[in-house]
Design an enzyme around this catalytic site. Structure first.
Site, PDB file in Angstrom:
ATOM      1  N   LYS A 109     -21.798  20.709  -6.259  1.00  0.00           N
ATOM      2  CA  LYS A 109     -20.735  21.208  -6.817  1.00  0.00           C
ATOM      3  C   LYS A 109     -20.323  22.611  -5.813  1.00  0.00           C
ATOM      4  CE  LYS A 109     -21.172  24.180 -10.227  1.00  0.00           C
ATOM      5  NZ  LYS A 109     -20.519  25.549 -10.324  1.00  0.00           N
ATOM      6  N   ASN A 110     -21.572  23.301  -5.635  1.00  0.00           N
ATOM      7  CA  ASN A 110     -21.483  24.838  -5.151  1.00  0.00           C
ATOM      8  C   ASN A 110     -21.338  24.569  -3.734  1.00  0.00           C
ATOM      9  OD1 ASN A 110     -21.635  25.664  -7.750  1.00  0.00           O
ATOM     10  ND2 ASN A 110     -23.711  26.341  -7.647  1.00  0.00           N
ATOM     11  N   CYS A 165     -18.235  36.322 -17.016  1.00  0.00           N
ATOM     12  CA  CYS A 165     -18.478  34.998 -17.536  1.00  0.00           C
ATOM     13  C   CYS A 165     -19.367  34.969 -18.779  1.00  0.00           C
ATOM     14  CB  CYS A 165     -18.287  33.974 -16.608  1.00  0.00           C
ATOM     15  SG  CYS A 165     -19.834  33.870 -15.706  1.00  0.00           S
ATOM     16  N   ARG A 188     -20.622  39.597 -13.329  1.00  0.00           N
ATOM     17  CA  ARG A 188     -20.182  38.991 -11.972  1.00  0.00           C
ATOM     18  C   ARG A 188     -19.027  39.769 -11.118  1.00  0.00           C
ATOM     19  NH1 ARG A 188     -20.810  33.479 -12.842  1.00  0.00           N
ATOM     20  NH2 ARG A 188     -21.039  33.320 -10.654  1.00  0.00           N
ATOM     21  N   ASP A 199     -30.077  28.558 -11.391  1.00  0.00           N
ATOM     22  CA  ASP A 199     -29.209  27.607 -11.952  1.00  0.00           C
ATOM     23  C   ASP A 199     -30.303  26.589 -12.623  1.00  0.00           C
ATOM     24  OD1 ASP A 199     -26.586  27.775  -9.677  1.00  0.00           O
ATOM     25  OD2 ASP A 199     -27.067  28.990 -11.252  1.00  0.00           O
ATOM     26  N   ARG A 228     -18.069  20.375 -16.308  1.00  0.00           N
ATOM     27  CA  ARG A 228     -17.645  21.289 -15.027  1.00  0.00           C
ATOM     28  C   ARG A 228     -18.431  20.864 -13.564  1.00  0.00           C
ATOM     29  NH1 ARG A 228     -17.012  27.466 -15.897  1.00  0.00           N
ATOM     30  NH2 ARG A 228     -16.816  27.231 -13.682  1.00  0.00           N
TER      31      ARG A 228
HETATM   32  C1  EPZ Z   1     -23.240  31.388  -6.663  1.00  0.00           C
HETATM   33  O1  EPZ Z   1     -22.821  32.096  -7.342  1.00  0.00           O
HETATM   34  C2  EPZ Z   1     -23.446  29.961  -7.538  1.00  0.00           C
HETATM   35  N1  EPZ Z   1     -21.872  29.546  -7.830  1.00  0.00           N
HETATM   36  C3  EPZ Z   1     -23.954  30.135  -8.952  1.00  0.00           C
HETATM   37  O2  EPZ Z   1     -24.036  29.031  -9.319  1.00  0.00           O
HETATM   38  C4  EPZ Z   1     -25.307  30.764  -8.497  1.00  0.00           C
HETATM   39  O3  EPZ Z   1     -26.003  30.965  -9.636  1.00  0.00           O
HETATM   40  C5  EPZ Z   1     -25.669  31.885  -7.700  1.00  0.00           C
HETATM   41  O4  EPZ Z   1     -24.875  31.751  -6.409  1.00  0.00           O
HETATM   42  C6  EPZ Z   1     -26.786  32.387  -7.298  1.00  0.00           C
HETATM   43  O5  EPZ Z   1     -27.523  31.373  -6.509  1.00  0.00           O
HETATM   44  C7  EPZ Z   1     -21.164  28.910  -6.656  1.00  0.00           C
HETATM   45  O6  EPZ Z   1     -21.750  28.822  -5.556  1.00  0.00           O
HETATM   46  C8  EPZ Z   1     -19.862  28.549  -7.008  1.00  0.00           C
HETATM   47  P1  EPZ Z   1     -24.166  35.741  -6.263  1.00  0.00           P
HETATM   48  P2  EPZ Z   1     -22.337  33.589  -6.847  1.00  0.00           P
HETATM   49  O7  EPZ Z   1     -22.989  36.488  -5.542  1.00  0.00           O
HETATM   50  O8  EPZ Z   1     -21.900  33.627  -5.588  1.00  0.00           O
HETATM   51  C9  EPZ Z   1     -24.445  40.053  -7.980  1.00  0.00           C
HETATM   52  C10 EPZ Z   1     -23.564  27.560 -11.263  1.00  0.00           C
HETATM   53  O9  EPZ Z   1     -24.079  27.438 -12.493  1.00  0.00           O
HETATM   54  N2  EPZ Z   1     -23.456  40.481  -7.575  1.00  0.00           N
HETATM   55  O10 EPZ Z   1     -25.239  35.220  -5.151  1.00  0.00           O
HETATM   56  O11 EPZ Z   1     -21.326  34.448  -7.841  1.00  0.00           O
HETATM   57  C11 EPZ Z   1     -24.357  39.077  -9.086  1.00  0.00           C
HETATM   58  O12 EPZ Z   1     -23.732  39.835 -10.317  1.00  0.00           O
HETATM   59  C12 EPZ Z   1     -23.326  28.741 -10.680  1.00  0.00           C
HETATM   60  O13 EPZ Z   1     -23.365  26.508 -10.598  1.00  0.00           O
HETATM   61  C13 EPZ Z   1     -22.661  41.756  -7.390  1.00  0.00           C
HETATM   62  O14 EPZ Z   1     -23.326  42.634  -8.093  1.00  0.00           O
HETATM   63  O15 EPZ Z   1     -23.663  34.438  -7.059  1.00  0.00           O
HETATM   64  C14 EPZ Z   1     -25.518  38.365  -9.529  1.00  0.00           C
HETATM   65  O16 EPZ Z   1     -26.198  39.437 -10.318  1.00  0.00           O
HETATM   66  C15 EPZ Z   1     -23.547  29.972 -11.536  1.00  0.00           C
HETATM   67  N3  EPZ Z   1     -21.432  42.065  -6.440  1.00  0.00           N
HETATM   68  C16 EPZ Z   1     -26.285  38.368  -8.293  1.00  0.00           C
HETATM   69  O17 EPZ Z   1     -25.456  39.420  -7.248  1.00  0.00           O
HETATM   70  C17 EPZ Z   1     -21.055  40.983  -5.779  1.00  0.00           C
HETATM   71  O18 EPZ Z   1     -20.062  41.468  -5.100  1.00  0.00           O
HETATM   72  C18 EPZ Z   1     -26.081  37.208  -7.406  1.00  0.00           C
HETATM   73  O19 EPZ Z   1     -24.688  36.722  -7.303  1.00  0.00           O
HETATM   74  C19 EPZ Z   1     -21.610  39.769  -5.857  1.00  0.00           C
HETATM   75  C20 EPZ Z   1     -22.764  39.402  -6.516  1.00  0.00           C
END
Ligand code: EPZ
Length: 419
Positions: free
Chosen positions: A22-23, A116, A121, A305, A397
């Protein structure tokens, strides 16, 4: 509302094929927007999030089609640079369309995706990176408009290896006729998959999978054909289903090298695991053991995840486990639901102390995608019947035909879809 009615306590045994990731599929679909013609993705999972991303691409003027697990996106006639708010709300990961729109059209508008179930996020890392690349961003409420002001060689440094921010930088950089160096990049396999597609389209991406990614972009990218990599999270969740029921599983079409942390945790829980190129074989003990301390980390650490599914495994085990959720601030929503099934879990901040014991069936509610999968696993491992109420259709999803697949190897899950 979807209700999953599970008859627990039946050991699963058999063979499954892993779904496409998916990701990876979601960001590859964003990349398709960069091409002047058609991009074809094979092994693209048939899940709600992919359908939502295709709907957004169509709203931007792409022509999308699906034949089984093969999806085609014709981006010849992109006619809009505004991601519709109601579609953006459905799926926050469409934020990577902003990088693609900026690269393709020089402008892009979204409604900031907002929080969410699992956390706030924010997208501040994405926006700062875009600013470092010469993008000007205007915000009005939750509406955000971005425009390329100056195409220039850039050096971008991420304060945290954010997956989405890394992907957004790569998408924009791929379509700029200059060089972008990104340090502090995420190293997830999905980043490497994106780099492979961008290179096939005509960009030059080096270092994907390390913390420094260099992109030499081009102002003309061609469509390409690409096979989506296997979903390491869904595959590990399949293994958890066999593990929690004391069963066995042969799982094919997996990238075993992407699943090291999950496999190590399953071995710690008492499972016997063997692997060969593209396949994993698991045999579970009658009852799992406690797994010690598991800490979620960026790849290649233990994936956030899989936190919820492994909390379920720990809840049913003989012995104690500790989970530390370092990635998201609100990702234990499945715990109160597991309490309804007799689980002994106490959460304090990011730490969950799990004292394993047998679970009994119950009525529970899925609040998010991975938490929903964890509740299905709990139903499989519990004595008696469980009903998982999924008001937001979270599970569909991200998991392709999960009940059909798990029923084919011995589970007993009945699905009721109510309006
Ligand atoms: C991706 O989300 C995945 N989603 C998530 O999978 C996964 O849990 C996550 O990476 C971590 O591996 C997709 O790929 C569609 P991050 P993403 O930016 O990119 C903080 C699932 O269940 N952050 O690596 O949104 C954020 O709040 C989903 O399949 C900021 O603070 O994750 C989090 O605490 C859930 N500012 C941490 O960084 C930003 O601008 C990691 O987030 C961006 C992120």
């Amino acid at each position: 509302m979807t209700i999953y009615e599970i008859e627990g306590g039946k050991p699963m045994a058999g063979e499954l094929t892993a779904q496409g990731a998916k990701n990876s599929a979601l960001v590859l679909l964003s990349a398709a927007l960069l091409a002047k013609d058609v991009t074809v993705l094979k092994n693209c999972p048939e899940i709600r999030d992919v359908a939502a991303q295709l709907e957004i691409l169509q709203s931007l003027g792409c022509v999308c089609s699906r034949e089984g697990s093969t999806v085609a996106v014709d981006a010849t006639g992109v006619s809009s640079t505004e991601v519709p708010q109601e579609l953006m709300r459905q799926m926050r990961s469409s934020v990577t369309l902003l990088g693609a729109l900026l690269g393709r059209c020089g402008t892009g508008s979204i409604h900031t995706p907002g929080g969410c179930a699992i956390g706030a996020r924010p997208i501040d890392y994405h926006l700062q990176a875009f600013a470092d690349m010469g993008v000007v961003i205007e915000k009005e409420g939750d509406h955000l408009s971005a425009a390329m002001r100056q195409r220039k060689d850039s050096i971008v440094m991420l304060p945290f290896p954010s997956v989405g921010a890394t992907e957004n930088v790569m998408l924009l950089a791929a379509r700029l006729p200059c060089t972008t160096v990104l340090s502090g990049a995420a190293r997830e396999p999905e980043i490497v998959d994106l780099a492979k597609l961008l290179n096939q389209m005509g960009a030059v991406v080096m270092g994907a999978g390390t913390d420094t990614v260099t992109v030499r972009g081009s102002n003309c990218l061609n469509g390409a054909q690409h096979t989506v990599l296997p979903d390491r999270i869904a595959a590990a969740t399949d293994l958890c289903a066999a593990a929690v029921t004391g069963g066995s599983l042969t799982l094919r079409s997996v990238a075993v090298r992407h699943m090291g942390a999950a496999i190590e945790a399953l071995i710690r829980s008492g499972c016997e695991i063997r692997s060969e190129e593209g396949a994993v074989f698991l045999k579970a003990p009658k009852r799992l053991s406690g797994m010690g301390i598991l800490r979620t980390m960026p790849y290649p650490g233990f994936p956030t995840d899989l936190q919820a599914p492994f909390v379920t495994l720990a809840a049913t085990a003989e012995g104690d486990s500790v989970m530390v959720e370092n990635m998201f601030e609100n990702r234990y929503q499945h715990v109160p639901q597991l309490h309804r099934m007799g689980a002994d879990i106490s959460v304090s901040g990011r730490v969950a102390l799990v004292r394993g014991r047998p679970l009994h069936g119950g009525q529970v509610e899925a609040e998010d995608l991975r938490g929903g999968a964890a509740l299905l696993l709990a139903g499989l491992g519990a004595e008696g019947n469980t009903k998982v109420h999924d008001a937001q259709h979270c599970i569909e999803r991200g998991y392709e035909r999960i009940t059909e697949r798990w029923n084919s190897i011995g589970a007993s899950i009945r699905v009721q879809s109510l309006a």
